[in-house]
Design a protein around this motif. Structure first.
Motif, PDB file in Angstrom:
ATOM      1  N   TYR A   1     -40.590 -28.326   5.374  1.00 63.46           N
ATOM      2  CA  TYR A   1     -40.883 -27.499   4.206  1.00 63.46           C
ATOM      3  C   TYR A   1     -39.698 -27.451   3.254  1.00 63.46           C
ATOM      4  O   TYR A   1     -39.872 -27.451   2.032  1.00 63.46           O
ATOM      5  CB  TYR A   1     -41.269 -26.090   4.645  1.00 63.46           C
ATOM      6  CG  TYR A   1     -41.448 -25.142   3.483  1.00 63.46           C
ATOM      7  CD1 TYR A   1     -42.437 -25.371   2.532  1.00 63.46           C
ATOM      8  CD2 TYR A   1     -40.619 -24.041   3.319  1.00 63.46           C
ATOM      9  CE1 TYR A   1     -42.597 -24.523   1.446  1.00 63.46           C
ATOM     10  CE2 TYR A   1     -40.777 -23.180   2.239  1.00 63.46           C
ATOM     11  CZ  TYR A   1     -41.758 -23.425   1.310  1.00 63.46           C
ATOM     12  OH  TYR A   1     -41.914 -22.590   0.231  1.00 63.46           O
ATOM     13  N   THR A   2     -38.476 -27.428   3.799  1.00 65.70           N
ATOM     14  CA  THR A   2     -37.293 -27.448   2.909  1.00 65.70           C
ATOM     15  C   THR A   2     -37.253 -28.740   2.098  1.00 65.70           C
ATOM     16  O   THR A   2     -36.819 -28.735   0.940  1.00 65.70           O
ATOM     17  CB  THR A   2     -35.977 -27.303   3.708  1.00 65.70           C
ATOM     18  OG1 THR A   2     -35.777 -28.456   4.535  1.00 65.70           O
ATOM     19  CG2 THR A   2     -35.982 -26.053   4.556  1.00 65.70           C
ATOM     20  N   LEU A   3     -37.706 -29.851   2.695  1.00 70.27           N
ATOM     21  CA  LEU A   3     -37.741 -31.113   1.947  1.00 70.27           C
ATOM     22  C   LEU A   3     -38.786 -31.054   0.839  1.00 70.27           C
ATOM     23  O   LEU A   3     -38.563 -31.572  -0.272  1.00 70.27           O
ATOM     24  CB  LEU A   3     -38.045 -32.274   2.901  1.00 70.27           C
ATOM     25  CG  LEU A   3     -37.002 -32.541   3.997  1.00 70.27           C
ATOM     26  CD1 LEU A   3     -37.411 -33.763   4.829  1.00 70.27           C
ATOM     27  CD2 LEU A   3     -35.613 -32.749   3.403  1.00 70.27           C
ATOM     28  N   LEU A   4     -39.932 -30.430   1.127  1.00 71.16           N
ATOM     29  CA  LEU A   4     -40.948 -30.265   0.089  1.00 71.16           C
ATOM     30  C   LEU A   4     -40.426 -29.365  -1.039  1.00 71.16           C
ATOM     31  O   LEU A   4     -40.698 -29.607  -2.223  1.00 71.16           O
ATOM     32  CB  LEU A   4     -42.222 -29.670   0.685  1.00 71.16           C
ATOM     33  CG  LEU A   4     -43.030 -30.581   1.614  1.00 71.16           C
ATOM     34  CD1 LEU A   4     -44.197 -29.814   2.215  1.00 71.16           C
ATOM     35  CD2 LEU A   4     -43.523 -31.815   0.861  1.00 71.16           C
ATOM     36  N   LEU A   5     -39.691 -28.327  -0.664  1.00 66.49           N
ATOM     37  CA  LEU A   5     -39.101 -27.455  -1.679  1.00 66.49           C
ATOM     38  C   LEU A   5     -38.083 -28.217  -2.519  1.00 66.49           C
ATOM     39  O   LEU A   5     -38.034 -28.057  -3.744  1.00 66.49           O
ATOM     40  CB  LEU A   5     -38.432 -26.254  -1.002  1.00 66.49           C
ATOM     41  CG  LEU A   5     -37.756 -25.255  -1.936  1.00 66.49           C
ATOM     42  CD1 LEU A   5     -38.771 -24.636  -2.895  1.00 66.49           C
ATOM     43  CD2 LEU A   5     -37.055 -24.161  -1.129  1.00 66.49           C
ATOM     44  N   LEU A   6     -37.294 -29.066  -1.872  1.00 64.89           N
ATOM     45  CA  LEU A   6     -36.324 -29.881  -2.607  1.00 64.89           C
ATOM     46  C   LEU A   6     -37.043 -30.797  -3.589  1.00 64.89           C
ATOM     47  O   LEU A   6     -36.595 -30.964  -4.735  1.00 64.89           O
ATOM     48  CB  LEU A   6     -35.498 -30.704  -1.619  1.00 64.89           C
ATOM     49  CG  LEU A   6     -34.438 -31.629  -2.228  1.00 64.89           C
ATOM     50  CD1 LEU A   6     -33.401 -30.829  -3.010  1.00 64.89           C
ATOM     51  CD2 LEU A   6     -33.758 -32.454  -1.126  1.00 64.89           C
ATOM     52  N   LEU A   7     -38.166 -31.382  -3.158  1.00 63.09           N
ATOM     53  CA  LEU A   7     -38.971 -32.215  -4.053  1.00 63.09           C
ATOM     54  C   LEU A   7     -39.435 -31.416  -5.259  1.00 63.09           C
ATOM     55  O   LEU A   7     -39.389 -31.900  -6.399  1.00 63.09           O
ATOM     56  CB  LEU A   7     -40.177 -32.772  -3.295  1.00 63.09           C
ATOM     57  CG  LEU A   7     -41.240 -33.484  -4.136  1.00 63.09           C
ATOM     58  CD1 LEU A   7     -40.662 -34.736  -4.778  1.00 63.09           C
ATOM     59  CD2 LEU A   7     -42.458 -33.831  -3.278  1.00 63.09           C
ATOM     60  N   SER A   8     -39.843 -30.175  -5.044  1.00 66.63           N
ATOM     61  CA  SER A   8     -40.319 -29.320  -6.137  1.00 66.63           C
ATOM     62  C   SER A   8     -39.202 -29.043  -7.134  1.00 66.63           C
ATOM     63  O   SER A   8     -39.410 -29.078  -8.348  1.00 66.63           O
ATOM     64  CB  SER A   8     -40.869 -28.006  -5.576  1.00 66.63           C
ATOM     65  OG  SER A   8     -41.915 -28.234  -4.665  1.00 66.63           O
ATOM     66  N   VAL A   9     -38.013 -28.751  -6.609  1.00 64.16           N
ATOM     67  CA  VAL A   9     -36.867 -28.452  -7.477  1.00 64.16           C
ATOM     68  C   VAL A   9     -36.481 -29.676  -8.294  1.00 64.16           C
ATOM     69  O   VAL A   9     -36.262 -29.594  -9.509  1.00 64.16           O
ATOM     70  CB  VAL A   9     -35.666 -27.969  -6.637  1.00 64.16           C
ATOM     71  CG1 VAL A   9     -34.407 -27.891  -7.487  1.00 64.16           C
ATOM     72  CG2 VAL A   9     -35.974 -26.615  -6.015  1.00 64.16           C
ATOM     73  N   VAL A  10     -36.399 -30.830  -7.630  1.00 70.52           N
ATOM     74  CA  VAL A  10     -36.013 -32.059  -8.335  1.00 70.52           C
ATOM     75  C   VAL A  10     -37.050 -32.413  -9.394  1.00 70.52           C
ATOM     76  O   VAL A  10     -36.700 -32.836 -10.505  1.00 70.52           O
ATOM     77  CB  VAL A  10     -35.824 -33.216  -7.331  1.00 70.52           C
ATOM     78  CG1 VAL A  10     -35.634 -34.539  -8.072  1.00 70.52           C
ATOM     79  CG2 VAL A  10     -34.615 -32.947  -6.435  1.00 70.52           C
ATOM     80  N   ALA A  11     -38.343 -32.244  -9.087  1.00 67.76           N
ATOM     81  CA  ALA A  11     -39.388 -32.532 -10.069  1.00 67.76           C
ATOM     82  C   ALA A  11     -39.260 -31.611 -11.281  1.00 67.76           C
ATOM     83  O   ALA A  11     -39.404 -32.042 -12.432  1.00 67.76           O
ATOM     84  CB  ALA A  11     -40.761 -32.375  -9.426  1.00 67.76           C
TER      85      ALA A  11
END
Length: 379
Positions: free
Chosen positions: A58-68
């Protein structure tokens, strides 16, 4: 690898813009794993310790959201002519660093709104993906649901009308467009941000106490932390507005002194000592300055044949400042001086592709101090 010259660990680049995981990002990752892991474990007891791996995903998905989110800011910023420096995912989500001297209300609004819009698109993609996962007990469904909720929340929260949120930049752009003053836009958006911070604390802490309830410690800490972030960013916007008012009182023309442009191969004896000299190389790039006092020494014995390059003081990178006109205020000069730091004593001002003159950092500071005194006396 992270080093002193970088804000964190570089993930890659986007159209030449470096993308970093900030040094504070592991903090938020640990908090998410510690808080989300037990929730996964309770919902799926058979996972055991694997529940914490799910929390890590989930932290990786959150990182994806932030980078996007930040990538959307960066790409539209480049489209609107911004000089984008870097994208960083950090404790507060993330930020995109860029220079915006050539911005406008429309550009500012477009750059601001695409961040939340990117998160809204990700939430929609997650919802579409959720339709594929039929089993309610599937871990993938849990992760996708959390992904949808996070992106939806980030999109809505960032559109709240106050600095330093994207919605604050929309308020700034609107006031700027209506009044013609960026200073007014920053001031209004900054105060809106302070109001949001106060309302958040009131809603999360004060309201439950008034009702006779006891808010949870974790809930209170997060609310106060976010409110502090809002208050700090809003206060920075207000400070920028006040600085902008001060800078607007001094024009580039007020602190500019004339300068003669001379190739570095020219003999010093051929240069008149009635103004300071800007020395350029064979390509016409300015690199040094000779003061009138140094030129006056050329008449001394043994100095008649030396080139101007022997007298020039080499200037640091960033000393050349572009302005549209010498009648604009000194905001660009102050920013250039701040970017270069204490190593600089002179700024070379260029307007319309031509050297307009030199500005002493000391004289610039004195002019700003003199401009501030009338307002201080009137308070």
């Amino acid at each position: 690898m992270a080093n002193a010259d970088r804000p964190g660990w570089q993930l890659g680049t986007l159209r030449g813009v470096p993308i970093y995981i900030g040094r504070t990002w592991p903090v938020i990752a640990v908090i998410i794993i510690v808080t989300f892991g037990p929730q996964v474990s309770n919902a799926y007891p058979d996972l055991g310790g694997t529940a914490y791996f799910v929390a890590f995903l989930y932290t990786l998905l959150l990182l994806l959201s932030v980078v996007a989110h930040e990538a959307a800011h960066a790409l539209v910023g480049q489209w609107r002519g911004y000089r984008v420096r870097r994208i960083v995912a950090d404790l507060w989500g993330g930020h995109t660093a860029y220079d915006t001297d050539d911005t406008s209300p429309m550009s500012s609004a477009l750059v601001a709104v695409v961040g939340p819009l990117a998160n809204a698109v990700l939430a929609l993609v997650g919802w579409l993906g959720l339709q594929i996962v039929a089993d309610d007990r599937d871990v993938a469904r849990l992760l996708i649901g959390a992904f949808i909720y996070t992106n939806g929340f980030v999109a809505v929260f960032n559109l709240l009308p106050g600095m330093p949120l994207d919605g604050g930049f929309l308020v700034d752009a609107l006031v700027w467009r209506l009044t013609g003053s960026r200073t007014a836009g920053l001031l209004v958006a900054g105060w809106c941000g302070r109001v949001l911070a106060a309302l958040l604390v009131g809603w999360a802490v004060v309201l439950p106490l008034v009702r006779g309830d006891t808010p949870g410690t974790f809930y209170v800490l997060w609310s106060v932390l976010i409110a502090g972030f809002l208050w700090f960013g809003a206060s920075n916007a207000i400070a920028r507005a006040r600085s902008g008012r001060l800078f607007a009182r001094v024009r580039v023309r007020d602190v500019l002194r004339p300068a003669t442009v001379v190739p570095d191969s020219s003999p010093a004896a051929s240069v008149r000592a009635d103004s300071d000299v800007v020395v350029v190389d064979q390509r016409g790039v300015p690199w040094g300055v000779i003061g009138m006092a140094d030129l006056s020494r050329v008449g001394q014995p043994g100095m008649q044949d030396i080139p101007v390059s022997a007298l020039a003081q080499v200037q640091p990178d960033g000393w050349i400042t572009q302005v549209p006109s010498v009648d604009v205020d000194v905001t660009a000069l102050v920013r250039a001086a701040q970017d270069v730091g204490g190593a600089i004593q002179e700024l070379l001002v260029v307007s319309g592709g031509q050297v307009a003159g030199l500005v002493s950092i000391q004289l610039l500071g004195e002019a700003l101090a003199a401009a501030e005194r009338p307002s201080a006396a009137s308070v």
